[in-house]
Design a protein around this motif. Structure first.
Motif, PDB file in Angstrom:
ATOM      1  N   GLY A 102       0.787  -1.219   0.000  1.00  0.00           N
ATOM      2  CA  GLY A 102       0.000   0.000   0.000  1.00  0.00           C
ATOM      3  C   GLY A 102       0.825   1.279   0.000  1.00  0.00           C
ATOM      4  O   GLY A 102       0.308   2.350  -0.319  1.00  0.00           O
ATOM      5  N   ILE A 103       2.117   1.191   0.327  1.00  0.00           N
ATOM      6  CA  ILE A 103       2.953   2.397   0.335  1.00  0.00           C
ATOM      7  C   ILE A 103       3.488   2.734  -1.048  1.00  0.00           C
ATOM      8  O   ILE A 103       4.025   3.824  -1.245  1.00  0.00           O
ATOM      9  CB  ILE A 103       4.124   2.299   1.344  1.00  0.00           C
ATOM     10  N   ILE A 104       3.343   1.839  -2.003  1.00  0.00           N
ATOM     11  CA  ILE A 104       3.932   2.063  -3.337  1.00  0.00           C
ATOM     12  C   ILE A 104       3.480   3.390  -3.952  1.00  0.00           C
ATOM     13  O   ILE A 104       4.324   4.157  -4.420  1.00  0.00           O
ATOM     14  CB  ILE A 104       3.672   0.860  -4.268  1.00  0.00           C
ATOM     15  N   PRO A 105       2.180   3.723  -3.959  1.00  0.00           N
ATOM     16  CA  PRO A 105       1.788   5.020  -4.550  1.00  0.00           C
ATOM     17  C   PRO A 105       2.425   6.220  -3.847  1.00  0.00           C
ATOM     18  O   PRO A 105       2.786   7.208  -4.501  1.00  0.00           O
ATOM     19  CB  PRO A 105       0.267   5.032  -4.399  1.00  0.00           C
ATOM     20  N   GLU A 106       2.588   6.161  -2.533  1.00  0.00           N
ATOM     21  CA  GLU A 106       3.208   7.272  -1.812  1.00  0.00           C
ATOM     22  C   GLU A 106       4.693   7.379  -2.157  1.00  0.00           C
ATOM     23  O   GLU A 106       5.220   8.480  -2.323  1.00  0.00           O
ATOM     24  CB  GLU A 106       3.020   7.102  -0.301  1.00  0.00           C
ATOM     25  N   VAL A 107       5.372   6.254  -2.277  1.00  0.00           N
ATOM     26  CA  VAL A 107       6.781   6.275  -2.688  1.00  0.00           C
ATOM     27  C   VAL A 107       6.889   6.858  -4.097  1.00  0.00           C
ATOM     28  O   VAL A 107       7.760   7.694  -4.364  1.00  0.00           O
ATOM     29  CB  VAL A 107       7.415   4.866  -2.603  1.00  0.00           C
ATOM     30  N   GLN A 108       6.000   6.454  -4.983  1.00  0.00           N
ATOM     31  CA  GLN A 108       5.998   7.014  -6.339  1.00  0.00           C
ATOM     32  C   GLN A 108       5.803   8.528  -6.314  1.00  0.00           C
ATOM     33  O   GLN A 108       6.483   9.260  -7.040  1.00  0.00           O
ATOM     34  CB  GLN A 108       4.896   6.352  -7.183  1.00  0.00           C
ATOM     35  N   ALA A 109       4.888   9.009  -5.482  1.00  0.00           N
ATOM     36  CA  ALA A 109       4.633  10.453  -5.384  1.00  0.00           C
ATOM     37  C   ALA A 109       5.878  11.192  -4.885  1.00  0.00           C
ATOM     38  O   ALA A 109       6.209  12.275  -5.387  1.00  0.00           O
ATOM     39  CB  ALA A 109       3.440  10.714  -4.470  1.00  0.00           C
ATOM     40  N   ILE A 110       6.568  10.615  -3.924  1.00  0.00           N
ATOM     41  CA  ILE A 110       7.811  11.219  -3.422  1.00  0.00           C
ATOM     42  C   ILE A 110       8.850  11.270  -4.531  1.00  0.00           C
ATOM     43  O   ILE A 110       9.517  12.294  -4.731  1.00  0.00           O
ATOM     44  CB  ILE A 110       8.349  10.430  -2.204  1.00  0.00           C
ATOM     45  N   LEU A 111       8.982  10.183  -5.272  1.00  0.00           N
ATOM     46  CA  LEU A 111       9.962  10.142  -6.362  1.00  0.00           C
ATOM     47  C   LEU A 111       9.635  11.175  -7.438  1.00  0.00           C
ATOM     48  O   LEU A 111      10.540  11.851  -7.937  1.00  0.00           O
ATOM     49  CB  LEU A 111      10.057   8.735  -6.947  1.00  0.00           C
ATOM     50  N   GLU A 112       8.368  11.308  -7.777  1.00  0.00           N
ATOM     51  CA  GLU A 112       7.970  12.314  -8.772  1.00  0.00           C
ATOM     52  C   GLU A 112       8.289  13.721  -8.283  1.00  0.00           C
ATOM     53  O   GLU A 112       8.891  14.521  -9.008  1.00  0.00           O
ATOM     54  CB  GLU A 112       6.473  12.179  -9.077  1.00  0.00           C
ATOM     55  N   ARG A 113       7.896  14.030  -7.058  1.00  0.00           N
ATOM     56  CA  ARG A 113       8.110  15.357  -6.488  1.00  0.00           C
ATOM     57  C   ARG A 113       9.604  15.675  -6.367  1.00  0.00           C
ATOM     58  O   ARG A 113      10.063  16.734  -6.775  1.00  0.00           O
ATOM     59  CB  ARG A 113       7.445  15.434  -5.107  1.00  0.00           C
ATOM     60  N   GLU A 114      10.369  14.750  -5.820  1.00  0.00           N
ATOM     61  CA  GLU A 114      11.780  15.015  -5.562  1.00  0.00           C
ATOM     62  C   GLU A 114      12.618  14.993  -6.836  1.00  0.00           C
ATOM     63  O   GLU A 114      13.591  15.733  -6.948  1.00  0.00           O
ATOM     64  CB  GLU A 114      12.323  14.045  -4.513  1.00  0.00           C
ATOM     65  N   THR A 115      12.232  14.193  -7.811  1.00  0.00           N
ATOM     66  CA  THR A 115      12.922  14.216  -9.098  1.00  0.00           C
ATOM     67  C   THR A 115      12.721  15.577  -9.761  1.00  0.00           C
ATOM     68  O   THR A 115      13.671  16.164 -10.284  1.00  0.00           O
ATOM     69  CB  THR A 115      12.428  13.072 -10.007  1.00  0.00           C
ATOM     70  N   ALA A 116      11.497  16.095  -9.694  1.00  0.00           N
ATOM     71  CA  ALA A 116      11.203  17.417 -10.266  1.00  0.00           C
ATOM     72  C   ALA A 116      11.997  18.515  -9.577  1.00  0.00           C
ATOM     73  O   ALA A 116      12.334  19.529 -10.195  1.00  0.00           O
ATOM     74  CB  ALA A 116       9.704  17.704 -10.180  1.00  0.00           C
ATOM     75  N   ARG A 117      12.327  18.328  -8.320  1.00  0.00           N
ATOM     76  CA  ARG A 117      13.109  19.313  -7.554  1.00  0.00           C
ATOM     77  C   ARG A 117      14.614  19.162  -7.764  1.00  0.00           C
ATOM     78  O   ARG A 117      15.388  19.923  -7.201  1.00  0.00           O
ATOM     79  CB  ARG A 117      12.811  19.172  -6.066  1.00  0.00           C
ATOM     80  N   GLY A 118      15.013  18.135  -8.487  1.00  0.00           N
ATOM     81  CA  GLY A 118      16.436  17.913  -8.724  1.00  0.00           C
ATOM     82  C   GLY A 118      17.131  17.136  -7.627  1.00  0.00           C
ATOM     83  O   GLY A 118      18.369  17.118  -7.547  1.00  0.00           O
ATOM     84  N   SER A 119      16.364  16.474  -6.780  1.00  0.00           N
ATOM     85  CA  SER A 119      16.943  15.677  -5.700  1.00  0.00           C
ATOM     86  C   SER A 119      17.597  14.418  -6.249  1.00  0.00           C
ATOM     87  O   SER A 119      17.235  13.929  -7.320  1.00  0.00           O
ATOM     88  CB  SER A 119      15.862  15.288  -4.685  1.00  0.00           C
ATOM     89  N   SER A 120      18.552  13.890  -5.503  1.00  0.00           N
ATOM     90  CA  SER A 120      19.206  12.626  -5.857  1.00  0.00           C
ATOM     91  C   SER A 120      18.427  11.476  -5.244  1.00  0.00           C
ATOM     92  O   SER A 120      17.991  11.555  -4.091  1.00  0.00           O
ATOM     93  CB  SER A 120      20.645  12.604  -5.335  1.00  0.00           C
TER      94      SER A 120
END
Length: 171
Positions: free
Chosen positions: A29-47
């Motif tokens: 059930g955490i997969i969608p939240e992890v995906q959202a974090i990855l989308e947000r942080e990738t857009a911010r230029g995070s590693s």
């Protein structure tokens, strides 16, 4: 400086049914939240670093836990749901992503504002990785909707411990 996201053990061996240490449907059930974090942080230029349990066949950890995530097996692969997201892989042999890896050196070079730790298991690898990051004076965030364990009581205890004892922020 952008953030660093540590995606801990989001592996087939923990998140696909039929494997020795499958964390259960709740953990999926955490997969969608992890995906959202990855989308947000990738857009911010995070590693992004995928921290992956990877054991030798005779690892001493197997005296405590069933055989899992043996080097060269599909269990060590990041789950397909995260394939589309960028990131580098760090193989680990123990609970902490810092133990016997080059993570500390990479973080020194990146000097992130914050480290976001997500994945499984909250009370084992997420906890020990968070503790080691805090012991190195990093600001750490643990998004509660993006961590899980096969033991709900231990999960709740670990979240409380990371916040009240380690000083991690829960989001």
């Amino acid at each position: 400086m952008p953030n660093v996201v540590l995606v801990v053990d989001m592996l087939r061996g923990f998140l696909e049914e039929g494997h020795n240490l499958y964390c259960g449907d709740g953990a999926r059930g955490i997969i969608p939240e992890v995906q959202a974090i990855l989308e947000r942080e990738t857009a911010r230029g995070s590693s992004i670093f995928y921290v992956c349990d990877t054991h030798e066949p005779d690892d001493l950890e197997f005296k405590m836990f069933p055989v899992h995530c043996v080097k060269g097996t599909a269990e060590c692969e990041v789950i397909p749901e995260l394939d589309a997201y960028p990131g580098e892989r760090i193989s680990k042999q123990r609970y902490s992503a810092f133990y016997n890896t080059d993570l500390e050196q990479r973080l020194r070079e990146l000097a992130p504002d914050r480290i976001i730790v997500c994945g499984v298991c909250t009370d084992i690898c997420v906890l020990h990785t968070t503790a080691d990051a805090r012991n190195r004076d990093y600001s750490v965030e643990v998004p509660t909707g993006a961590v899980a364990s096969f033991d709900e009581e231990a999960h709740r205890w670990a979240l409380k411990h990371m916040e009240s004892i380690l000083g991690a922020s829960l989001a």
